[in-house]
Motif scaffolding. Structure first.
Motif, mmCIF file in Angstrom:
data_model
loop_
_atom_site.group_PDB
_atom_site.id
_atom_site.type_symbol
_atom_site.label_atom_id
_atom_site.label_comp_id
_atom_site.label_asym_id
_atom_site.label_seq_id
_atom_site.Cartn_x
_atom_site.Cartn_y
_atom_site.Cartn_z
ATOM 1 N N LEU A 228 -6.400 -1.753 -9.052
ATOM 2 C CA LEU A 228 -5.177 -2.424 -8.412
ATOM 3 C C LEU A 228 -4.900 -3.841 -8.767
ATOM 4 O O LEU A 228 -3.853 -4.329 -8.106
ATOM 5 C CB LEU A 228 -5.922 -2.284 -6.943
ATOM 6 C CG LEU A 228 -6.219 -1.985 -5.316
ATOM 7 C CD1 LEU A 228 -7.261 -1.713 -4.492
ATOM 8 C CD2 LEU A 228 -4.676 -1.495 -5.482
ATOM 9 N N GLN A 232 -1.070 -4.284 -8.955
ATOM 10 C CA GLN A 232 -0.413 -6.026 -8.416
ATOM 11 C C GLN A 232 0.095 -6.729 -9.573
ATOM 12 O O GLN A 232 0.854 -7.948 -9.462
ATOM 13 C CB GLN A 232 -0.907 -6.017 -7.123
ATOM 14 C CG GLN A 232 -1.586 -4.863 -6.216
ATOM 15 C CD GLN A 232 -2.129 -5.542 -4.785
ATOM 16 O OE1 GLN A 232 -3.122 -6.114 -4.687
ATOM 17 N NE2 GLN A 232 -0.525 -5.411 -3.544
ATOM 18 N N SER A 236 7.349 -6.501 -11.062
ATOM 19 C CA SER A 236 7.898 -7.790 -10.215
ATOM 20 C C SER A 236 9.553 -7.589 -9.103
ATOM 21 O O SER A 236 10.161 -6.807 -9.938
ATOM 22 C CB SER A 236 8.597 -9.118 -10.898
ATOM 23 O OG SER A 236 8.477 -9.974 -10.392
ATOM 24 N N ARG A 238 6.044 -7.755 -7.231
ATOM 25 C CA ARG A 238 4.253 -6.516 -7.324
ATOM 26 C C ARG A 238 4.455 -5.800 -6.297
ATOM 27 O O ARG A 238 4.570 -5.394 -5.352
ATOM 28 C CB ARG A 238 3.247 -7.746 -6.287
ATOM 29 C CG ARG A 238 3.112 -7.865 -5.231
ATOM 30 C CD ARG A 238 2.042 -9.179 -4.401
ATOM 31 N NE ARG A 238 0.480 -8.881 -5.539
ATOM 32 C CZ ARG A 238 -0.523 -9.355 -5.065
ATOM 33 N NH1 ARG A 238 -0.296 -10.033 -4.299
ATOM 34 N NH2 ARG A 238 -1.542 -9.003 -5.692
ATOM 35 N N MET A 239 3.230 -4.637 -6.648
ATOM 36 C CA MET A 239 3.662 -3.711 -5.838
ATOM 37 C C MET A 239 2.837 -3.563 -4.223
ATOM 38 O O MET A 239 1.898 -4.584 -4.459
ATOM 39 C CB MET A 239 2.529 -2.209 -6.827
ATOM 40 C CG MET A 239 2.203 -1.084 -6.354
ATOM 41 S SD MET A 239 0.828 -0.031 -6.567
ATOM 42 C CE MET A 239 1.586 0.050 -8.454
ATOM 43 N N ASN A 240 3.739 -2.447 -3.508
ATOM 44 C CA ASN A 240 2.662 -3.085 -2.086
ATOM 45 C C ASN A 240 1.291 -2.173 -2.281
ATOM 46 O O ASN A 240 1.797 -1.093 -2.653
ATOM 47 C CB ASN A 240 3.764 -2.404 -1.159
ATOM 48 C CG ASN A 240 4.790 -2.813 -1.465
ATOM 49 O OD1 ASN A 240 5.070 -4.216 -0.358
ATOM 50 N ND2 ASN A 240 6.081 -2.148 -1.544
ATOM 51 N N VAL A 241 1.004 -2.537 -1.830
ATOM 52 C CA VAL A 241 -0.801 -1.538 -1.984
ATOM 53 C C VAL A 241 -0.861 -1.911 0.509
ATOM 54 O O VAL A 241 -1.177 -3.066 0.640
ATOM 55 C CB VAL A 241 -1.678 -2.429 -1.928
ATOM 56 C CG1 VAL A 241 -3.082 -1.263 -2.223
ATOM 57 C CG2 VAL A 241 -1.202 -1.901 -3.655
ATOM 58 N N GLY A 260 -0.834 2.902 -2.977
ATOM 59 C CA GLY A 260 0.291 1.405 -4.122
ATOM 60 C C GLY A 260 1.431 2.069 -3.512
ATOM 61 O O GLY A 260 1.987 3.323 -4.406
ATOM 62 N N ARG A 262 5.665 1.095 -5.102
ATOM 63 C CA ARG A 262 6.420 -0.298 -6.029
ATOM 64 C C ARG A 262 7.935 -0.290 -5.776
ATOM 65 O O ARG A 262 8.589 0.930 -4.734
ATOM 66 C CB ARG A 262 6.827 0.252 -7.706
ATOM 67 C CG ARG A 262 5.828 0.085 -8.587
ATOM 68 C CD ARG A 262 5.247 -0.317 -9.750
ATOM 69 N NE ARG A 262 4.758 -0.198 -9.855
ATOM 70 C CZ ARG A 262 3.978 -0.954 -10.794
ATOM 71 N NH1 ARG A 262 4.406 -3.225 -10.033
ATOM 72 N NH2 ARG A 262 2.602 -0.969 -11.765
#
Length: 339
Positions: A228, A232, A236, A238-241, A260, A262
């Motif tokens: 993780l 993250q 840019s 950042r990845m959504n989790v 996750g 993107r």
């Protein structure tokens, strides 16, 4: 040029351990970037390689030589710092040639090496100017030129672009990339800016609290983050989790706790469809792209990258469909799970 190998390297300040057993092999001619948040140990690790910080435990090998206990002057490395550290009363020519003059080289040889470095860095017309008459980018090129003339085993860069404005940073990224292509030298570069890391590196070393979180090419880290933290940090926006239970999915690997996705791998669909439902809170217009920031109930806040011409407005409710194969799954320890 030479390879650089770190073997179980540790750094302690009294009872506090800041580098926690780092193993790393940097190949001859490779461009490796240390990246991570402030306080992760990236600059400390670079300074240990340079010999500016003592290595508490482990070995630092330069080529086949154990350089762990060698002073900086014996390691054959050249370091470029955030501050240009130029002599204000000297011309560019004298600044670039100063290390060679200190070493007692003949004037003719110094002049030849300075001219060669100036040609590589496009500094020829500035050789007779003083640092105060140069832009920030030109001063940084002079600092790099001072390193080039020494013909070092490797170049070490400690956040060299942090003092430059946005436009100059882009320009200097190009200059450093071209320099590596020209010299084919081993380069180790420290930055907190993951965009610099992604655009410059052959391989990126992501550091977290004094340990290596992952090593890989920019594409490997972006497409296959090991955990993780890397997921993250790289990318840019950042990845959504989100918690796995908030996503509508027919099947997923066992042991999944979070999912996750993107921002650029999410498509906006009609409300009621897709893997998630969200309400547009904010639009960030950037020209070619717009970032939608949505509230997605129990899933929390989700960012989606869409075309800049979108007609969505705050308050619109939509579905979010993650593109095929673009989910990233993580277990309860934050480690990636293959789907």
């Amino acid at each position: 040029m030479s390879s650089i190998t770190l073997k179980a390297v540790e750094k302690w300040y009294g009872a506090v351990q800041v580098i926690k057993g780092v193993d790393l092999e940097i190949e001859e001619g490779e461009f490796v970037i240390f990246v991570g948040p402030s306080g992760c140990g990236k600059s400390t690790l670079l300074r240990m390689i340079a010999g500016l910080e003592e290595t508490s435990r482990g070995q630092i090998m330069i080529g086949q030589r154990d350089a762990t206990a060698e002073p900086p002057s014996k390691r054959g490395l050249a370091m470029v710092f955030q501050s240009y550290a130029l002599y204000p009363h000297m011309s560019v020519r004298d600044n670039v040639g100063f290390p060679l003059k200190s070493a007692g080289l003949p004037k003719a040889e110094i002049d030849a090496k300075v001219e060669e470095a100036a040609q590589v860095l496009k500094l020829g017309e500035y050789l007779d100017r003083r640092p105060k008459d140069l832009s920030g980018g030109q001063r940084q090129r002079v600092a790099i030129g001072r390193s080039i003339v020494r013909d070092p085993t490797a170049f070490l860069f400690d956040e060299p672009l942090s003092n430059l404005d946005a436009a100059l940073r882009v320009e200097m990224r190009y200059e450093i990339a071209k320099l590596h292509q020209t010299l084919k030298s081993t380069m180790i570069y420290v930055t907190h800016d993951q965009v610099e890391a992604m655009t410059l590196a052959d391989r990126i070393v992501v550091l977290e609290f004094g340990k290596i979180a992952q090593v890989g090419t920019p594409r490997e880290l972006y497409e296959r983050p090991a955990n993780l933290f890397v997921a993250q940090f790289i990318g840019s926006p950042r990845m959504n989790v989100v918690p796995f239970g908030t996503v509508k999915l027919d099947k997923a690997p066992s042991g999944v706790v979070s999912a996750g996705m993107r921002p650029e791998h999410i498509d906006v669909v009609e409300s009621g469809g897709g893997h998630l439902q969200g309400t547009v809170d904010v639009l960030e217009y950037l020209g070619a792209d717009t970032y939608l920031i949505l509230s997605c109930g129990d899933a929390g806040q989700v960012t989606v990258r869409v075309n800049g011409t979108t007609e969505l407005v705050p308050g619109d409710t939509v579905g979010l469909q993650v593109q095929d194969g673009m989910f990233h799954f993580f277990n309860g320890n934050g480690l990636a799970i293959s789907d």
